[in-house]
Design an enzyme around this catalytic site. Structure first.
Site, short mmCIF file in Angstrom:
data_model
loop_
_atom_site.label_atom_id
_atom_site.label_comp_id
_atom_site.label_asym_id
_atom_site.label_seq_id
_atom_site.Cartn_x
_atom_site.Cartn_y
_atom_site.Cartn_z
N ARG A 77 0.84 -1.21 0.00
CA ARG A 77 0.00 0.00 0.00
C ARG A 77 0.87 1.25 0.00
NH1 ARG A 77 1.81 3.13 4.38
NH2 ARG A 77 1.34 2.21 6.39
N GLU A 116 -6.57 7.17 7.80
CA GLU A 116 -5.50 7.98 8.40
C GLU A 116 -4.98 9.04 7.41
OE1 GLU A 116 -2.54 5.67 10.48
OE2 GLU A 116 -0.98 7.14 10.05
N ARG A 158 -5.43 5.64 0.74
CA ARG A 158 -4.49 4.53 0.87
C ARG A 158 -4.75 3.68 -0.36
NH1 ARG A 158 -2.22 3.25 6.17
NH2 ARG A 158 -1.55 5.28 6.90
N CYS A 210 1.23 10.64 9.49
CA CYS A 210 2.18 10.13 10.50
C CYS A 210 3.59 10.17 9.92
CB CYS A 210 1.80 8.69 10.85
SG CYS A 210 2.94 7.90 12.00
N THR A 221 5.98 8.24 10.19
CA THR A 221 6.48 6.92 9.74
C THR A 221 6.12 6.65 8.28
OG1 THR A 221 4.46 5.77 10.39
CG2 THR A 221 6.22 5.88 12.03
N ARG A 273 4.08 0.54 2.46
CA ARG A 273 4.28 -0.63 3.33
C ARG A 273 3.99 -1.87 2.51
NH1 ARG A 273 2.59 -4.07 7.67
NH2 ARG A 273 0.35 -3.85 7.28
N ARG A 298 4.17 -7.47 12.59
CA ARG A 298 2.86 -7.08 13.13
C ARG A 298 2.00 -8.34 13.28
NH1 ARG A 298 0.95 -1.41 10.06
NH2 ARG A 298 2.83 -0.25 10.59
N GLU A 310 -1.80 -3.38 12.44
CA GLU A 310 -1.04 -2.72 13.49
C GLU A 310 -1.69 -2.91 14.87
OE1 GLU A 310 -0.73 1.43 12.86
OE2 GLU A 310 1.34 1.42 13.56
P1 ADP Z 1 -1.57 -0.31 6.93
O1 ADP Z 1 -0.98 -1.45 6.23
O2 ADP Z 1 -2.52 0.41 6.07
O3 ADP Z 1 -0.52 0.53 7.56
P2 ADP Z 1 -2.57 -2.15 9.02
O4 ADP Z 1 -1.26 -2.66 9.50
O5 ADP Z 1 -3.57 -1.82 10.07
O6 ADP Z 1 -2.44 -0.81 8.17
O7 ADP Z 1 -3.18 -3.21 8.01
C1 ADP Z 1 -4.39 -2.99 7.39
C2 ADP Z 1 -5.08 -4.29 7.03
O8 ADP Z 1 -4.35 -4.93 6.01
C3 ADP Z 1 -5.18 -5.27 8.18
O9 ADP Z 1 -6.44 -5.91 8.13
C4 ADP Z 1 -4.11 -6.26 7.86
O10 ADP Z 1 -4.33 -7.55 8.39
C5 ADP Z 1 -4.15 -6.28 6.35
N1 ADP Z 1 -2.92 -6.78 5.76
C6 ADP Z 1 -1.69 -6.25 5.87
N2 ADP Z 1 -0.80 -6.98 5.19
C7 ADP Z 1 -1.48 -8.00 4.63
C8 ADP Z 1 -1.12 -9.11 3.79
N3 ADP Z 1 0.13 -9.30 3.39
N4 ADP Z 1 -2.11 -9.94 3.42
C9 ADP Z 1 -3.39 -9.76 3.80
N5 ADP Z 1 -3.78 -8.74 4.57
C10 ADP Z 1 -2.84 -7.88 4.97
N1 ARG Z 2 0.55 6.62 16.66
C1 ARG Z 2 0.74 5.22 16.75
C2 ARG Z 2 1.91 4.95 17.68
O1 ARG Z 2 2.65 5.87 17.93
C3 ARG Z 2 0.98 4.58 15.38
C4 ARG Z 2 2.27 4.99 14.70
C5 ARG Z 2 2.56 4.34 13.36
N2 ARG Z 2 1.41 3.82 12.68
C6 ARG Z 2 0.54 4.53 11.97
N3 ARG Z 2 -0.53 3.91 11.57
N4 ARG Z 2 0.76 5.77 11.65
O2 ARG Z 2 2.07 3.86 18.13
#
Ligand code: ADP
Ligand code: ARG
Length: 351
Positions: free
Chosen positions: A112, A211, A215, A257, A259, A266, A295, A300
């Site tokens: 993403r 966020e 995305r 953010c 990050t 990501r 994760r 997250e």
């Molecule tokens: P982001 O990737 O947008 O930073 P999250 O870590 O919260 O946010 O992930 C968002 C969603 O994407 C979650 O439901 C997570 O399980 C899913 N996800 C992330 N990576 C994968 C993957 N490789 N395969 C399937 N689902 C994924």
């Molecule tokens: N604000 C949260 C923390 O400090 C998330 C930081 C990174 N993740 C994000 N989705 N921006 O733990």
């Protein structure tokens, strides 16, 4: 405003970076949109277990509050004030042959990027009217996409509970209960203006006004990382023909953010690693060495289930998009190698 005592002793990058001297320097400052230090640090102060703890309200936040953000950025991305961001979205430069053809380890792959519209406040500071305008504008553009990217927009407002829960549990849709985002002001007027666009196969998806304004997501079952990257690059190109995104030659794509600055990318796999799951120290050593992040299965701040982990690149700024995916790829190669070694050791000792 007084120095937030709660931050003392916390482990977040905010707590480590916000010295009393920096606090004094920044406490009266604000951006043109009235984004203040209090708003920048609100989530990290409220959620003392934050790992980062600071959010921006607009592109200007990163310069007005540079004394704080530069430190967080240097620590998280290993990127200095003088460095310039770099981009490379050419799939031909990506070396990522499928490393799990039998499908024993890798369950799915997802990449993403975050994008925010140029000259519009970020979600932390946006007005309801502006958020709704983004939803209308972006969903209209997405609905005009053709071929593999063609799909439908589903507004969160009015979405049936079962439909929403199924989209979340199948990893397609964002959650509604993130306390870090909530405290940052990102849940104001929920669920207005939020939603998800996806194609028929749910291999191309766009989250609107979570966020970040957008995305853009490419995902599919299995470990064909290149296919996922190619689809994402194609989608980004199509969307960027219609929308100007906030960008800076130092910080790359602007994100809410710190990050997510830079590539805002990501790249992750969901991968089954039972042996490494039992050897958390070894798991962490490999993750640190290859600059990858571990994760849980539901994104997250979630836990792993059935020994499935979400493994992704950590650094997003100062490295190209190809390099982000490459970081994840080599990290996964190392993890699978170690997992196999641990499997063999168990076989030998149980003989
Ligand atoms: P982001 O990737 O947008 O930073 P999250 O870590 O919260 O946010 O992930 C968002 C969603 O994407 C979650 O439901 C997570 O399980 C899913 N996800 C992330 N990576 C994968 C993957 N490789 N395969 C399937 N689902 C994924
Ligand atoms: N604000 C949260 C923390 O400090 C998330 C930081 C990174 N993740 C994000 N989705 N921006 O733990």
């Amino acid at each position: 405003m007084k120095f937030p005592k709660k931050l003392q002793g916390a482990n977040s990058l905010l707590a480590k970076s916000l010295t009393k001297a920096i606090f004094e320097e920044l406490k009266e400052k604000k951006t043109t949109n009235n984004f203040t230090l209090k708003k920048v640090i609100k989530s990290g102060v409220k959620n003392i277990d934050s790992s980062i703890g600071a959010y921006a309200g607009d592109k200007e936040t990163y310069t007005v509050f540079a004394a704080l953000f530069d430190k967080i950025i240097a620590e998280y991305h290993n990127f200095k004030k003088e460095d310039l961001h770099q981009s490379n979205l050419n799939p031909e430069d990506l070396f990522a042959p499928n490393l799990d053809i039998e499908g024993k380890y890798i369950i799915s792959t997802r990449i993403r990027v975050a994008r925010n519209i140029k000259d519009v406040s970020l979600g932390t500071a946006i007005l309801k009217k502006q958020r709704n305008e983004i939803e209308n504008r972006v969903s209209t553009i997405l609905k005009s996409l053709k071929g593999e990217l063609a799909g439908k927009y589903y507004a969160l407002k009015g979405m049936r509970k079962e439909e929403k829960e199924s989209l979340i549990s199948n990893h397609f849709l964002f959650k509604s209960d993130d306390r870090f985002l909530e405290a940052a002001g990102l849940h104001r007027d929920w669920p207005n203006g939020r939603g998800i666009f996806h194609n028929n196969d749910k291999t191309f998806l766009v989250w609107i006004n979570e966020e970040d304004h957008l995305r853009i997501i490419s995902m599919q079952q299995g470990g064909n990382i290149k296919e996922v990257f190619v689809r994402l690059v194609h989608a980004i190109e199509k969307i960027q023909q219609k929308i100007d995104f906030a960008y800076d030659k130092h910080l790359g794509y602007i994100a809410t953010c710190p990050t997510n600055l830079g590539t805002a990318m990501r790249a992750s796999v969901h991968i089954k690693l039972p042996k490494l799951g039992e050897n958390k120290k070894t798991f962490k050593v490999i993750a640190d060495k290859y600059k990858i992040q571990i994760r849980g299965i539901d994104g997250e701040h979630s836990k792993s289930k059935e020994n499935i982990y979400d493994i992704s690149n950590k650094q997003r700024l100062g490295v190209s998009e190809v390099a982000c995916v490459q970081d994840m790829y080599y990290g996964v190669v190392a993890l699978i190698k170690k997992e196999k070694e641990l499997e063999n050791n168990t076989k030998l000792t149980s003989k």
